[in-house]
Scaffold this motif. Structure first.
Motif, PDB file in Angstrom:
ATOM      1  N   UNK A 108       0.831  -1.208   0.000  1.00 49.34           N
ATOM      2  CA  UNK A 108       0.000   0.000   0.000  1.00 49.34           C
ATOM      3  C   UNK A 108       0.864   1.255   0.000  1.00 49.34           C
ATOM      4  N   UNK A 109       1.900   1.254   0.801  1.00 47.67           N
ATOM      5  CA  UNK A 109       2.791   2.417   0.857  1.00 47.67           C
ATOM      6  C   UNK A 109       3.522   2.607  -0.469  1.00 47.67           C
ATOM      7  N   UNK A 110       3.952   1.506  -1.087  1.00 48.65           N
ATOM      8  CA  UNK A 110       4.746   1.608  -2.305  1.00 48.65           C
ATOM      9  C   UNK A 110       3.997   2.299  -3.433  1.00 48.65           C
ATOM     10  N   UNK A 111       2.731   1.927  -3.660  1.00 55.85           N
ATOM     11  CA  UNK A 111       2.055   2.501  -4.823  1.00 55.85           C
ATOM     12  C   UNK A 111       1.440   3.877  -4.537  1.00 55.85           C
ATOM     13  N   UNK A 112       1.416   4.293  -3.266  1.00 59.47           N
ATOM     14  CA  UNK A 112       0.861   5.613  -2.931  1.00 59.47           C
ATOM     15  C   UNK A 112       1.917   6.629  -2.538  1.00 59.47           C
ATOM     16  N   UNK A 113       3.131   6.181  -2.240  1.00 56.70           N
ATOM     17  CA  UNK A 113       4.189   7.083  -1.805  1.00 56.70           C
ATOM     18  C   UNK A 113       4.419   8.190  -2.841  1.00 56.70           C
ATOM     19  N   UNK A 114       4.518   9.434  -2.357  1.00 57.13           N
ATOM     20  CA  UNK A 114       4.692  10.589  -3.245  1.00 57.13           C
ATOM     21  C   UNK A 114       3.543  10.683  -4.247  1.00 57.13           C
ATOM     22  N   UNK A 115       2.341  10.293  -3.786  1.00 59.02           N
ATOM     23  CA  UNK A 115       1.133  10.285  -4.622  1.00 59.02           C
ATOM     24  C   UNK A 115       1.289   9.409  -5.858  1.00 59.02           C
ATOM     25  N   UNK A 116       2.072   8.352  -5.706  1.00 58.20           N
ATOM     26  CA  UNK A 116       2.280   7.413  -6.803  1.00 58.20           C
ATOM     27  C   UNK A 116       3.236   7.903  -7.864  1.00 58.20           C
ATOM     28  N   UNK A 117       3.854   9.036  -7.653  1.00 52.78           N
ATOM     29  CA  UNK A 117       4.722   9.647  -8.662  1.00 52.78           C
ATOM     30  C   UNK A 117       6.171   9.210  -8.426  1.00 52.78           C
ATOM     31  N   UNK A 118       6.384   7.903  -8.562  1.00 54.84           N
ATOM     32  CA  UNK A 118       7.686   7.290  -8.295  1.00 54.84           C
ATOM     33  C   UNK A 118       7.938   6.227  -9.361  1.00 54.84           C
ATOM     34  N   UNK A 119       9.114   6.268  -9.988  1.00 51.18           N
ATOM     35  CA  UNK A 119       9.393   5.324 -11.071  1.00 51.18           C
ATOM     36  C   UNK A 119       9.486   3.890 -10.575  1.00 51.18           C
ATOM     37  N   UNK A 120       9.840   3.683  -9.303  1.00 52.10           N
ATOM     38  CA  UNK A 120       9.964   2.334  -8.768  1.00 52.10           C
ATOM     39  C   UNK A 120       8.680   1.829  -8.116  1.00 52.10           C
ATOM     40  N   UNK A 121       7.617   2.613  -8.135  1.00 50.07           N
ATOM     41  CA  UNK A 121       6.385   2.240  -7.437  1.00 50.07           C
ATOM     42  C   UNK A 121       5.911   0.847  -7.864  1.00 50.07           C
ATOM     43  N   UNK A 122       5.543   0.045  -6.876  1.00 50.57           N
ATOM     44  CA  UNK A 122       5.059  -1.310  -7.148  1.00 50.57           C
ATOM     45  C   UNK A 122       3.587  -1.239  -7.547  1.00 50.57           C
ATOM     46  N   UNK A 123       3.342  -1.065  -8.823  1.00 49.39           N
ATOM     47  CA  UNK A 123       1.980  -0.827  -9.320  1.00 49.39           C
ATOM     48  C   UNK A 123       1.360  -2.034 -10.005  1.00 49.39           C
ATOM     49  N   UNK A 124       2.086  -3.158 -10.059  1.00 51.17           N
ATOM     50  CA  UNK A 124       1.517  -4.430 -10.519  1.00 51.17           C
ATOM     51  C   UNK A 124       1.696  -5.429  -9.387  1.00 51.17           C
ATOM     52  N   UNK A 125       0.605  -5.847  -8.775  1.00 48.28           N
ATOM     53  CA  UNK A 125       0.695  -6.757  -7.644  1.00 48.28           C
ATOM     54  C   UNK A 125       0.140  -8.118  -8.028  1.00 48.28           C
ATOM     55  N   UNK A 126       0.902  -9.174  -7.694  1.00 49.88           N
ATOM     56  CA  UNK A 126       0.502 -10.543  -7.978  1.00 49.88           C
ATOM     57  C   UNK A 126       0.421 -11.309  -6.667  1.00 49.88           C
ATOM     58  N   UNK A 127      -0.785 -11.743  -6.321  1.00 46.94           N
ATOM     59  CA  UNK A 127      -1.028 -12.460  -5.078  1.00 46.94           C
ATOM     60  C   UNK A 127      -1.399 -13.905  -5.403  1.00 46.94           C
ATOM     61  N   UNK A 128      -0.814 -14.854  -4.662  1.00 43.60           N
ATOM     62  CA  UNK A 128      -1.144 -16.259  -4.874  1.00 43.60           C
ATOM     63  C   UNK A 128      -2.633 -16.482  -4.581  1.00 43.60           C
ATOM     64  N   UNK A 129      -3.295 -17.220  -5.455  1.00 40.52           N
ATOM     65  CA  UNK A 129      -4.763 -17.337  -5.407  1.00 40.52           C
ATOM     66  C   UNK A 129      -5.278 -17.815  -4.056  1.00 40.52           C
ATOM     67  N   UNK A 130      -4.562 -18.744  -3.424  1.00 42.54           N
ATOM     68  CA  UNK A 130      -5.053 -19.295  -2.165  1.00 42.54           C
ATOM     69  C   UNK A 130      -5.088 -18.270  -1.042  1.00 42.54           C
ATOM     70  N   UNK A 131      -4.357 -17.168  -1.203  1.00 43.73           N
ATOM     71  CA  UNK A 131      -4.322 -16.120  -0.169  1.00 43.73           C
ATOM     72  C   UNK A 131      -4.991 -14.834  -0.630  1.00 43.73           C
TER      73      UNK A 131
END
Length: 479
Positions: free
Chosen positions: A272-295
């Motif tokens: 949550x912090x990664x993709x919102x930090x600096x209002x999302x204006x960060x080249x390294x922002x983690x904006x593609x999240x992959x979660x294992x289906x069972x969780x």
């Protein structure tokens, strides 16, 4: 009337552009005029190059310990002017003040680190030929240039300027037209620290001014941090002019992979912090999240809970987590992606502009049920927007995470050490976090991208070396 300094800094003096042309800088919060900023044209850039050429030979001949001493004094001045530097970035681009203060702290510490590296420049020796002693020398390029972005104006300024001048170059820097204020002030602080006129100079402007630097025949190296498309233009201009050395730190669409065995609450909080930090204006922002289906179901609840804790508001307020997008143009760009996300998938949270807060504010948004080919999943948005996907098994996660033209930062969360190391090695990115997400980094280690995310590296213990050319010298002592 300008509230802040907006002139060029050339040859140790603040100067208006020779044409007298300016452009307005407005507050992203309330639209008020902050400054009329001088726009550098060809004759201004030429004047800066001429001053740099005159000053650089003597600067390169200055003992490294003296160059390092001035860098340390400059770092002291950054600390002394911490509040002002943070305020300049906050008012110009809407960065929350707490984040701006942290940026200044890192800029100060990085400058001290570069001062130490300035004194440690060494070459190689070879004794393979009995009648020779052969050596290599590290020499500065001469006149160099940097074009920096608006999202971390003070911090990235030091990433280029400090190692470049530590190596003995003369630097001409263009700050972003969206956040030029701290660049001008930092140039003045260099002068106060004792750097000779012409060694650090600041020109302002948009892409046309950047093109003048990248195509200039007497600039020997250029570093650019920004979008991939702009990086391509700079590389092309450099090749068509004098084939100057080019370093590029470009965009990203960073994947964050969460396995079911991870600490899900920890992963959700950092995601949550990664993709919102600096209002999302960060080249390294983690904006593609992959979660294992069972969780997936549990993780989505934790993620939404974490996002709900963030406060949008006035960036000068210490309780604000997200400020505005940098300007109306960026805000409208992000809104278009919100439209696409609502069409291609559904919003778990957010999905709309935060017009109740201000005209340039965006609510943190998590989209799910998106196709891999959706623009929200594939393109860099540069706003607080996350695309959440699910995966089955380790290889599926790796394949999906690597299915991008970018490769700047990637993250894996797992409590299985062997799995975490396997995945970290398989992810195609210049930086990989294990149980930690961007914006975490360490300035003593190199930073840069794979694939379309760039060429070369910033920071790290070779940062000064990257601003030098290597020369081989053969010394024959028997004949």
């Amino acid at each position: 009337m300008s509230l802040y300094e907006g002139r060029l800094f050339i040859n140790g003096e603040l100067k208006t552009a020779k044409s007298g042309e300016t452009f307005p800088l407005h507050s992203p919060v309330d639209g008020r005029l902050l400054a009329n900023v001088s726009r550098a044209a060809q004759e201004d850039v030429d004047a800066a190059v001429e001053a740099a050429e005159k000053a650089q030979p003597a600067w390169a001949a200055t003992p490294a310990k003296e160059r390092a001493r001035k860098l340390r004094k400059f770092a002291d001045l950054i600390e002394r002017n911490k509040a002002k530097l943070a305020n300049l970035d906050t008012v110009a681009m809407g960065k929350p003040l707490t984040g701006a203060l942290a940026d200044v702290d890192e800029a100060r510490d990085f400058t001290y680190f570069m001062a130490g590296l300035t004194e440690s420049g060494v070459g190689q020796t070879s004794l393979n030929s009995p009648e020779h002693v052969n050596i290599t020398l590290r020499e500065p390029f001469g006149v160099v240039a940097s074009i920096i972005p608006w999202n971390f104006p003070t911090n990235i300024w030091t990433h280029d300027v400090c190692p470049a001048i530590g190596a003995g170059n003369a630097m001409i820097l263009k700050g972003s037209e969206k956040a030029p204020l701290s660049s001008i002030f930092l140039g003045q602080l260099c002068h106060e620290a004792g750097f000779p006129p012409g060694i650090v100079q600041i020109v302002n402007g948009a892409g046309d001014t950047g093109a003048l630097l990248s195509s200039h025949m007497r600039i020997r190296k250029i570093s650019f941090t920004g979008s991939t498309n702009a990086g391509k233009s700079i590389m092309s201009a450099a090749a068509k002019s004098n084939i100057k050395d080019v370093s590029l730190e470009l965009g990203g669409k960073s994947p964050l992979v969460v396995f079911a065995d991870a600490d899900l609450e920890h992963a959700a909080r950092l995601a949550a912090f990664s993709f919102t930090f600096n209002s999302g204006q960060v080249c390294t922002a983690s904006t593609r999240l992959y979660i294992e289906k069972s969780a997936a179901d549990e993780f989505k609840k934790l993620l939404i809970h974490a996002v709900k804790k963030f406060n949008l508001g006035d960036p000068s307020n210490k309780d604000t987590d997200l400020g505005p997008q940098v300007d109306k143009v960026q805000s409208q760009k992000v809104r278009k992606f919100l439209d696409i996300g609502r069409k291609d998938g559904k919003a778990l949270i957010g999905g709309e502009a935060a017009t109740n807060v201000g005209p340039n504010y965006i609510n943190p948004t998590v989209f799910t049920d998106l196709g891999d080919d959706s623009d929200v999943s594939r393109l860099e948005i540069f706003g607080p927007v996350l695309a959440l996907h699910e995966f089955d098994g380790e290889q599926d996660a790796i394949t999906k995470a690597n299915d991008t033209n970018y490769g700047l930062y990637a993250t894996v969360f797992s409590n299985n050490v062997a799995r975490a190391l396997r995945v970290a090695r398989a992810l195609q990115a210049g930086t990989v976090g294990v149980n930690v997400a961007s914006p975490y980094g360490a300035y003593e280690l190199p930073f840069g991208g794979y694939k379309a995310s760039g060429i070369g590296r910033q920071k790290g213990n070779k940062a000064v070396e990257h601003w030098t050319q290597e020369k081989t010298v053969y010394l024959q002592h028997e004949w």
